[in-house]
Design a protein around this motif. Structure first.
Motif, PDB file in Angstrom:
ATOM      1  N   GLY A  97      -3.263 -11.949   5.385  1.00 55.56           N
ATOM      2  CA  GLY A  97      -1.943 -11.583   4.883  1.00 55.56           C
ATOM      3  C   GLY A  97      -0.722 -12.204   5.361  1.00 55.56           C
ATOM      4  O   GLY A  97       0.405 -11.999   5.016  1.00 55.56           O
ATOM      5  N   ASN A 116       9.665   3.730   0.141  1.00 54.72           N
ATOM      6  CA  ASN A 116       8.254   4.198  -0.146  1.00 54.72           C
ATOM      7  C   ASN A 116       7.657   5.356  -0.021  1.00 54.72           C
ATOM      8  O   ASN A 116       8.500   6.198   0.242  1.00 54.72           O
ATOM      9  CB  ASN A 116       7.429   2.871   0.511  1.00 54.72           C
ATOM     10  CG  ASN A 116       7.849   1.368   0.049  1.00 54.72           C
ATOM     11  OD1 ASN A 116       8.169   1.114  -1.054  1.00 54.72           O
ATOM     12  ND2 ASN A 116       7.559   0.583   1.015  1.00 54.72           N
ATOM     13  N   ASP A 124      -0.129   6.930   8.936  1.00 56.04           N
ATOM     14  CA  ASP A 124       0.182   6.384   7.663  1.00 56.04           C
ATOM     15  C   ASP A 124       1.477   5.815   7.907  1.00 56.04           C
ATOM     16  O   ASP A 124       1.623   4.783   7.164  1.00 56.04           O
ATOM     17  CB  ASP A 124       0.642   7.843   6.624  1.00 56.04           C
ATOM     18  CG  ASP A 124      -0.603   8.221   6.072  1.00 56.04           C
ATOM     19  OD1 ASP A 124      -1.747   7.671   6.006  1.00 56.04           O
ATOM     20  OD2 ASP A 124      -0.754   9.684   5.696  1.00 56.04           O
ATOM     21  N   ARG A 142       0.507   2.528   9.218  1.00 58.38           N
ATOM     22  CA  ARG A 142      -0.224   1.433   7.953  1.00 58.38           C
ATOM     23  C   ARG A 142       1.137   0.835   7.230  1.00 58.38           C
ATOM     24  O   ARG A 142       1.018  -0.385   6.987  1.00 58.38           O
ATOM     25  CB  ARG A 142      -1.236   2.212   7.412  1.00 58.38           C
ATOM     26  CG  ARG A 142      -2.412   2.276   7.971  1.00 58.38           C
ATOM     27  CD  ARG A 142      -3.287   2.448   7.015  1.00 58.38           C
ATOM     28  NE  ARG A 142      -3.332   4.132   6.659  1.00 58.38           N
ATOM     29  CZ  ARG A 142      -3.871   5.098   7.579  1.00 58.38           C
ATOM     30  NH1 ARG A 142      -4.552   4.878   8.280  1.00 58.38           N
ATOM     31  NH2 ARG A 142      -3.635   6.314   6.944  1.00 58.38           N
ATOM     32  N   ALA A 143       1.915   1.710   6.899  1.00 52.38           N
ATOM     33  CA  ALA A 143       3.201   1.353   6.113  1.00 52.38           C
ATOM     34  C   ALA A 143       3.849   0.402   7.052  1.00 52.38           C
ATOM     35  O   ALA A 143       4.498  -0.732   6.217  1.00 52.38           O
ATOM     36  CB  ALA A 143       3.879   2.471   5.731  1.00 52.38           C
ATOM     37  N   CYS A 145       3.060  -1.924   9.311  1.00 56.94           N
ATOM     38  CA  CYS A 145       2.056  -3.228   9.261  1.00 56.94           C
ATOM     39  C   CYS A 145       2.238  -3.872   7.889  1.00 56.94           C
ATOM     40  O   CYS A 145       2.373  -4.849   7.761  1.00 56.94           O
ATOM     41  CB  CYS A 145       0.767  -2.892   9.535  1.00 56.94           C
ATOM     42  SG  CYS A 145       0.676  -2.370  11.433  1.00 56.94           S
ATOM     43  N   GLN A 146       2.010  -2.919   6.598  1.00 60.13           N
ATOM     44  CA  GLN A 146       2.161  -3.568   5.501  1.00 60.13           C
ATOM     45  C   GLN A 146       3.539  -4.322   5.295  1.00 60.13           C
ATOM     46  O   GLN A 146       3.326  -5.239   4.552  1.00 60.13           O
ATOM     47  CB  GLN A 146       1.975  -2.394   4.469  1.00 60.13           C
ATOM     48  CG  GLN A 146       1.720  -3.121   3.100  1.00 60.13           C
ATOM     49  CD  GLN A 146       1.420  -2.031   1.884  1.00 60.13           C
ATOM     50  OE1 GLN A 146       1.156  -0.672   2.225  1.00 60.13           O
ATOM     51  NE2 GLN A 146       1.551  -2.203   0.610  1.00 60.13           N
ATOM     52  N   GLN A 179       3.594  -7.330   6.894  1.00 62.43           N
ATOM     53  CA  GLN A 179       2.794  -8.647   6.126  1.00 62.43           C
ATOM     54  C   GLN A 179       3.236  -9.015   4.929  1.00 62.43           C
ATOM     55  O   GLN A 179       3.440 -10.010   4.709  1.00 62.43           O
ATOM     56  CB  GLN A 179       1.372  -7.770   5.778  1.00 62.43           C
ATOM     57  CG  GLN A 179       0.299  -8.508   5.240  1.00 62.43           C
ATOM     58  CD  GLN A 179      -0.887  -7.682   4.914  1.00 62.43           C
ATOM     59  OE1 GLN A 179      -1.026  -7.009   4.012  1.00 62.43           O
ATOM     60  NE2 GLN A 179      -2.063  -8.027   5.538  1.00 62.43           N
ATOM     61  N   GLU A 180       3.965  -7.796   3.951  1.00 60.88           N
ATOM     62  CA  GLU A 180       4.719  -8.530   2.981  1.00 60.88           C
ATOM     63  C   GLU A 180       5.845  -9.342   2.992  1.00 60.88           C
ATOM     64  O   GLU A 180       6.231 -10.256   2.392  1.00 60.88           O
ATOM     65  CB  GLU A 180       4.893  -7.136   1.981  1.00 60.88           C
ATOM     66  CG  GLU A 180       3.538  -6.214   1.299  1.00 60.88           C
ATOM     67  CD  GLU A 180       4.062  -5.189   0.852  1.00 60.88           C
ATOM     68  OE1 GLU A 180       5.259  -4.609   0.915  1.00 60.88           O
ATOM     69  OE2 GLU A 180       3.082  -4.333   0.121  1.00 60.88           O
TER      70      GLU A 180
END
Length: 642
Positions: free
Chosen positions: A102, A126, A193, A196-197, A199-200, A203-204
């Motif tokens: 990604g 989020n 959590d 992960r958020a 890293c996301q 990525q986005e």
């Protein structure tokens, strides 16, 4: 290539000629490790025209030094030897294959603290659930972080740095594969959590911080066997410099790159010089390397840099560490020339007289200031020393890390390159507009550019140039600059030609402009040496720029003032090691942790590194009072045998 043409001792020659599988070279300070590593790479390249070698280093400077030495030894092909940092290598494979995880090839790096905090702001919008009744003992900083995420509440500036330190500490376990920095008895249950958020969002947004760069490269190689095989095929021989400085994420990356069966792995390290525990370095990493790859060991204990008395002090000191490699050989002094008075030890009534003593000694001995360095454990004390040296008529070099340029004209042209590389990015547009106003005083609103860009395919750069030309039509200099920007950057992406043209002109009456242009030119040369000119794209150029510090270049004849970490890998004729008192060196944190703590051992290794920078003279000093408070002399002085 004939190894006998080089003056090597028996162990150095054995390391260079080693063909027996994975090898760990334990190289003490001043033992010629860079020469050995460079000759090893040169030998591999010369013996087989089909071999390619990857040499990974911990710092950009180390890669540059190896590249220069290799160029002198052999006319090696650039595509057969790649000398770079772990981060630069991670960037290489993400540019080529990052889409599998990604990450798009034109990713940008988060070089500013504010950029990383902005990611937290995105996370705030989020749903990251943090239990209200979590029974873990939270620190004050952690409570602030919880409130920020739960309530989307902005923090005052004084809290921002603590938050980032905390964030690094929390995520070190996830980025590095182990919790190298423990802020709490246990990591709170909601941290995975949050990680992960985080890293996301990277990525986005296609924007990575330095930890994320290694993390996604590691994920890429561990989850995509095809990419791993292709990368291993491209680099069958891997060499690693300063392995002791690596963290777990870097080691995981190395393990994904080098297969455990029949590895061609050549590693240089020294467990006595591990001084980056805060960044995840660990004595256990060397033990894991030896076990995982069943490494043979060659030791290089000979020191060719320091006078014999300095080698003796260093050996006495480091023997107090308990976590050293078993059967580690003592340093052996091999410096042949006789040095008069190689050691000076001074105690002063207070810190003012201590820093004044530096100038007195330099003048008394008539030393060349450019051959002197002042080392200290803290920047605060070094600033005091620098001020004293300036008052005494000396030029001083006190580097302070800069991840971005600060002069308005230089910031603007850098922002122009970033917008040219991502022409639909609103954040880059906003920064470009802010930089232009700081540079020229001309205000251009982002909303105006967005409106114009609708008419030309959303190209913010072209839209901005059109608006800027209208607003600056009465200023000949700016009008010429904008026309050049349009022709070279917007139309042709001739960014190198634009930069060379821009650098040759005087834009501001500001000494910082010349300083930062010199720094940029130095980085520019480094990037072009690492990547052949025909392979340089704007995207690659910007990513490599972001990986390199923007610290000013040292001017000839200046006295360097470095922290111990900043001096690692360097050497100087005359070294002043100041502030040798308890709570300073060793630090207050290490003293509080105890005499046998990991922190105290790292402080001792830092002191070991400091005194082994010496080529001729070591001047150790301390004061009875600092900032008006009485201090006891450092325990390290006794442990050296002083």
């Amino acid at each position: 290539m004939n190894i006998s043409d080089y003056r090597l001792n028996e162990n150095q020659r054995l390391a260079v000629e080693w063909n027996g599988g994975p090898i760990l070279v334990l190289a003490g300070p001043g033992s010629g490790k860079t020469t050995v590593l460079t000759l090893k790479v040169a030998r591999l390249l010369s013996e087989d025209p089909d071999i390619s070698v990857l040499a990974l280093t911990f710092t950009v400077k180390a890669a540059e030094e190896m590249r220069e030495r290799l160029d002198r030894i052999t006319n090696m092909s650039a595509d057969r030897a790649h000398l770079c940092t772990f981060h630069s290598f991670a960037g290489d494979i993400l540019r080529q294959h990052g889409s599998h995880v990604g990450i798009q090839p034109d990713f940008s790096l988060l070089t500013l603290d504010d950029d990383r905090l902005a990611l937290l702001d995105i996370i705030c919008s989020n749903s990251v659930t943090i239990p209200q009744n979590d029974d873990k003992p939270f620190s004050e900083e952690l409570q602030l972080l919880i409130r920020k995420i739960q309530n989307q509440r902005s923090l005052l500036p004084p809290d921002r740095k603590n938050l980032l330190v905390l964030l690094d500490g929390l995520f070190s376990e996830s980025y590095n594969g182990e919790q190298s920095v423990k802020f709490f008895a246990e990591t709170p249950t909601w941290v995975p959590d949050l990680f992960r958020a985080y890293c996301q969002v990277q990525q986005e947004s296609n924007r990575l911080d330095y930890g994320g760069l290694l993390y996604f490269a590691k994920i890429l190689l561990t989850q995509n066997p095809g990419v791993t095989r292709l990368t291993q095929f491209a680099w069958p021989y891997v060499c690693v410099d300063e392995f002791q400085d690596t963290n777990r994420a870097q080691y995981d990356l190395l393990q994904s790159l080098v297969p455990h069966d029949h590895p061609n792995l050549f590693v240089v390290a020294d467990d006595d010089q591990i001084i980056y525990q805060w960044n995840g370095a660990s004595p256990e990493r060397l033990q894991a390397l030896r076990k995982d790859y069943r490494m043979e060991i060659i030791q290089l204990p000979e020191n060719y840099r320091c006078p014999a008395i300095i080698v003796k002090l260093a050996s006495n000191l480091i023997h107090h560490n308990l976590t050293r490699t078993a059967n580690k050989l003592d340093l052996v002094a091999r410096k042949t020339e006789e040095i008069a008075d190689p050691l000076r030890v001074n105690e002063y009534p207070d810190d003012n007289q201590e820093v004044q003593g530096i100038s007195k000694i330099i003048k008394e001995k008539n030393w060349n200031p450019g051959e002197c360095v002042v080392l200290g454990r803290s920047t605060k004390l070094l600033k005091k020393a620098a001020e004293s040296l300036i008052e005494n008529g000396f030029s001083v070099y006190l580097p302070q890390r800069k991840n971005e340029f600060e002069c308005p004209s230089i910031r603007w042209i850098h922002a122009a390159l970033r917008l040219a590389n991502a022409r639909h990015d609103r954040e880059f547009l906003r920064r470009f507009c802010v930089a232009w106003q700081e540079f020229t005083g001309i205000n251009i609103e982002v909303k105006d550019i967005e409106a114009v860009a609708v008419l030309n395919g959303g190209d913010f750069l072209r839209a901005w140039i059109g608006v800027a030309l209208e607003k600056s039509d009465k200023n000949v200099i700016y009008h010429e600059l904008l026309i050049k920007l349009q022709k070279d950057l917007a139309d042709r992406l001739n960014f190198i030609g634009l930069l060379e043209w821009f650098w040759d002109r005087k834009w501001l009456d500001d000494p910082e402009e010349n300083e930062e242009i010199s720094t940029w030119k130095e980085i520019h040369g480094s990037v072009l040496r690492e990547h052949s000119l025909e392979n340089i794209t704007l995207n690659l150029y910007l990513q490599e720029m972001d990986l390199k510090s923007k610290v000013a270049i040292r001017t000839p004849g200046s006295i360097a003032c470095f922290t111990v970490h900043g001096a690692k890998g360097l050497e100087f004729k005359h070294v002043f090691l100041i502030g040798m008192v308890e709570d300073e060196f060793p630090s207050f944190h290490a003293v509080r942790k105890g005499s046998y703590s990991r922190e105290m051992e790292e402080e001792r290794r830092s002191c070991f590194v400091a005194i082994t920078r010496v080529q001729e003279t070591l001047c150790i000093s301390w004061a009875k009072k600092y900032r008006g408070y009485s201090k006891d002399r450092s325990r390290f002085l006794d442990q050296m045998g002083l």
